[in-house]
Design a protein around this motif. Structure first.
Motif, PDB file in Angstrom:
ATOM      1  N   VAL A   5      20.994  13.555 -30.932  1.00 42.52           N
ATOM      2  CA  VAL A   5      20.223  13.675 -29.704  1.00 42.52           C
ATOM      3  C   VAL A   5      19.561  15.044 -29.691  1.00 42.52           C
ATOM      4  O   VAL A   5      20.220  16.066 -29.854  1.00 42.52           O
ATOM      5  CB  VAL A   5      21.115  13.502 -28.456  1.00 42.52           C
ATOM      6  CG1 VAL A   5      20.299  13.693 -27.184  1.00 42.52           C
ATOM      7  CG2 VAL A   5      21.793  12.143 -28.464  1.00 42.52           C
ATOM      8  N   VAL A   6      18.251  15.039 -29.488  1.00 40.61           N
ATOM      9  CA  VAL A   6      17.503  16.278 -29.330  1.00 40.61           C
ATOM     10  C   VAL A   6      17.256  16.452 -27.834  1.00 40.61           C
ATOM     11  O   VAL A   6      16.685  15.570 -27.185  1.00 40.61           O
ATOM     12  CB  VAL A   6      16.161  16.224 -30.088  1.00 40.61           C
ATOM     13  CG1 VAL A   6      15.346  17.480 -29.838  1.00 40.61           C
ATOM     14  CG2 VAL A   6      16.409  16.022 -31.578  1.00 40.61           C
ATOM     15  N   VAL A   7      17.715  17.556 -27.273  1.00 41.32           N
ATOM     16  CA  VAL A   7      17.546  17.822 -25.850  1.00 41.32           C
ATOM     17  C   VAL A   7      16.285  18.667 -25.677  1.00 41.32           C
ATOM     18  O   VAL A   7      16.126  19.707 -26.309  1.00 41.32           O
ATOM     19  CB  VAL A   7      18.774  18.547 -25.261  1.00 41.32           C
ATOM     20  CG1 VAL A   7      18.556  18.870 -23.787  1.00 41.32           C
ATOM     21  CG2 VAL A   7      20.025  17.704 -25.464  1.00 41.32           C
ATOM     22  N   VAL A   8      15.386  18.176 -24.817  1.00 44.91           N
ATOM     23  CA  VAL A   8      14.133  18.876 -24.542  1.00 44.91           C
ATOM     24  C   VAL A   8      14.089  19.214 -23.061  1.00 44.91           C
ATOM     25  O   VAL A   8      14.762  18.583 -22.242  1.00 44.91           O
ATOM     26  CB  VAL A   8      12.903  18.019 -24.940  1.00 44.91           C
ATOM     27  CG1 VAL A   8      12.870  17.784 -26.439  1.00 44.91           C
ATOM     28  CG2 VAL A   8      12.907  16.691 -24.200  1.00 44.91           C
ATOM     29  N   VAL A  18      17.074  10.288 -28.566  1.00 37.90           N
ATOM     30  CA  VAL A  18      17.920   9.844 -29.675  1.00 37.90           C
ATOM     31  C   VAL A  18      17.029   9.711 -30.903  1.00 37.90           C
ATOM     32  O   VAL A  18      15.988   9.051 -30.856  1.00 37.90           O
ATOM     33  CB  VAL A  18      18.603   8.493 -29.350  1.00 37.90           C
ATOM     34  CG1 VAL A  18      19.408   8.007 -30.544  1.00 37.90           C
ATOM     35  CG2 VAL A  18      19.489   8.624 -28.127  1.00 37.90           C
ATOM     36  N   VAL A  19      17.420  10.357 -31.993  1.00 35.10           N
ATOM     37  CA  VAL A  19      16.628  10.339 -33.224  1.00 35.10           C
ATOM     38  C   VAL A  19      17.468   9.796 -34.375  1.00 35.10           C
ATOM     39  O   VAL A  19      18.694   9.889 -34.365  1.00 35.10           O
ATOM     40  CB  VAL A  19      16.091  11.750 -33.569  1.00 35.10           C
ATOM     41  CG1 VAL A  19      15.159  12.251 -32.482  1.00 35.10           C
ATOM     42  CG2 VAL A  19      17.216  12.736 -33.773  1.00 35.10           C
ATOM     43  N   ASP A  20      16.794   9.202 -35.351  1.00 37.72           N
ATOM     44  CA  ASP A  20      17.471   8.654 -36.521  1.00 37.72           C
ATOM     45  C   ASP A  20      17.976   9.757 -37.448  1.00 37.72           C
ATOM     46  O   ASP A  20      19.050   9.652 -38.018  1.00 37.72           O
ATOM     47  CB  ASP A  20      16.544   7.741 -37.321  1.00 37.72           C
ATOM     48  CG  ASP A  20      16.149   6.502 -36.543  1.00 37.72           C
ATOM     49  OD1 ASP A  20      16.975   6.019 -35.747  1.00 37.72           O
ATOM     50  OD2 ASP A  20      15.017   6.030 -36.735  1.00 37.72           O
ATOM     51  N   LYS A  21      17.159  10.809 -37.565  1.00 39.80           N
ATOM     52  CA  LYS A  21      17.465  11.829 -38.567  1.00 39.80           C
ATOM     53  C   LYS A  21      16.866  13.164 -38.133  1.00 39.80           C
ATOM     54  O   LYS A  21      15.745  13.208 -37.629  1.00 39.80           O
ATOM     55  CB  LYS A  21      16.848  11.388 -39.897  1.00 39.80           C
ATOM     56  CG  LYS A  21      17.138  12.264 -41.057  1.00 39.80           C
ATOM     57  CD  LYS A  21      16.510  11.647 -42.304  1.00 39.80           C
ATOM     58  CE  LYS A  21      16.747  12.478 -43.526  1.00 39.80           C
ATOM     59  NZ  LYS A  21      16.073  11.911 -44.700  1.00 39.80           N
ATOM     60  N   LEU A  22      17.622  14.231 -38.305  1.00 37.24           N
ATOM     61  CA  LEU A  22      17.113  15.576 -38.059  1.00 37.24           C
ATOM     62  C   LEU A  22      16.629  16.137 -39.389  1.00 37.24           C
ATOM     63  O   LEU A  22      17.395  16.218 -40.350  1.00 37.24           O
ATOM     64  CB  LEU A  22      18.207  16.458 -37.463  1.00 37.24           C
ATOM     65  CG  LEU A  22      18.735  16.012 -36.104  1.00 37.24           C
ATOM     66  CD1 LEU A  22      19.952  16.844 -35.703  1.00 37.24           C
ATOM     67  CD2 LEU A  22      17.657  16.108 -35.056  1.00 37.24           C
ATOM     68  N   MET A  23      15.367  16.502 -39.444  1.00 38.16           N
ATOM     69  CA  MET A  23      14.781  16.935 -40.712  1.00 38.16           C
ATOM     70  C   MET A  23      14.537  18.431 -40.782  1.00 38.16           C
ATOM     71  O   MET A  23      14.179  18.943 -41.823  1.00 38.16           O
ATOM     72  CB  MET A  23      13.472  16.188 -40.949  1.00 38.16           C
ATOM     73  CG  MET A  23      13.679  14.687 -41.058  1.00 38.16           C
ATOM     74  SD  MET A  23      12.167  13.784 -41.310  1.00 38.16           S
ATOM     75  CE  MET A  23      11.671  14.378 -42.903  1.00 38.16           C
ATOM     76  N   GLY A  24      14.691  19.120 -39.667  1.00 37.03           N
ATOM     77  CA  GLY A  24      14.455  20.556 -39.685  1.00 37.03           C
ATOM     78  C   GLY A  24      13.212  20.910 -38.895  1.00 37.03           C
ATOM     79  O   GLY A  24      12.646  20.094 -38.177  1.00 37.03           O
TER      80      GLY A  24
END
Length: 85
Positions: A5-8, A18-24
């Motif tokens: 989960v990326v909180v904005v 909710v994201v599948d993958k954190l890429m940087g």
């Protein structure tokens, strides 16, 4: 299954995506989508990654406004339901 989960935050409101993958983190050039996709909610543009893949750029302020607006409508419907029942 583990979810990322990326909180904005925008305008004092927080939302979790909710994201599948954190890429940087990347520095990139954001390109417009063009006339065909003009007015597409939630997407502000695209970029071409170093490996040649196309990535869409999210319109975070627009998404947060949309969710905040739907919460307000949902709460109003719940209040109306409670009053009429």
């Amino acid at each position: 299954m583990r979810e990322n989960v990326v909180v904005v935050q925008y305008a004092g409101r927080r939302a979790g995506l909710v994201v599948d993958k954190l890429m940087g983190e990347f520095q990139t050039v954001i390109r417009p989508l063009g006339e065909v996709f003009n007015g597409l909610d939630g997407i502000s543009g695209f970029t071409i990654l170093g490996n040649g893949n196309v990535a869409l750029i999210l319109d975070v302020p627009g998404l947060v406004r949309r969710v905040a607006g739907s919460e307000g409508r949902r709460n109003a419907r719940a209040a109306n339901y409670a009053v009429t029942e």
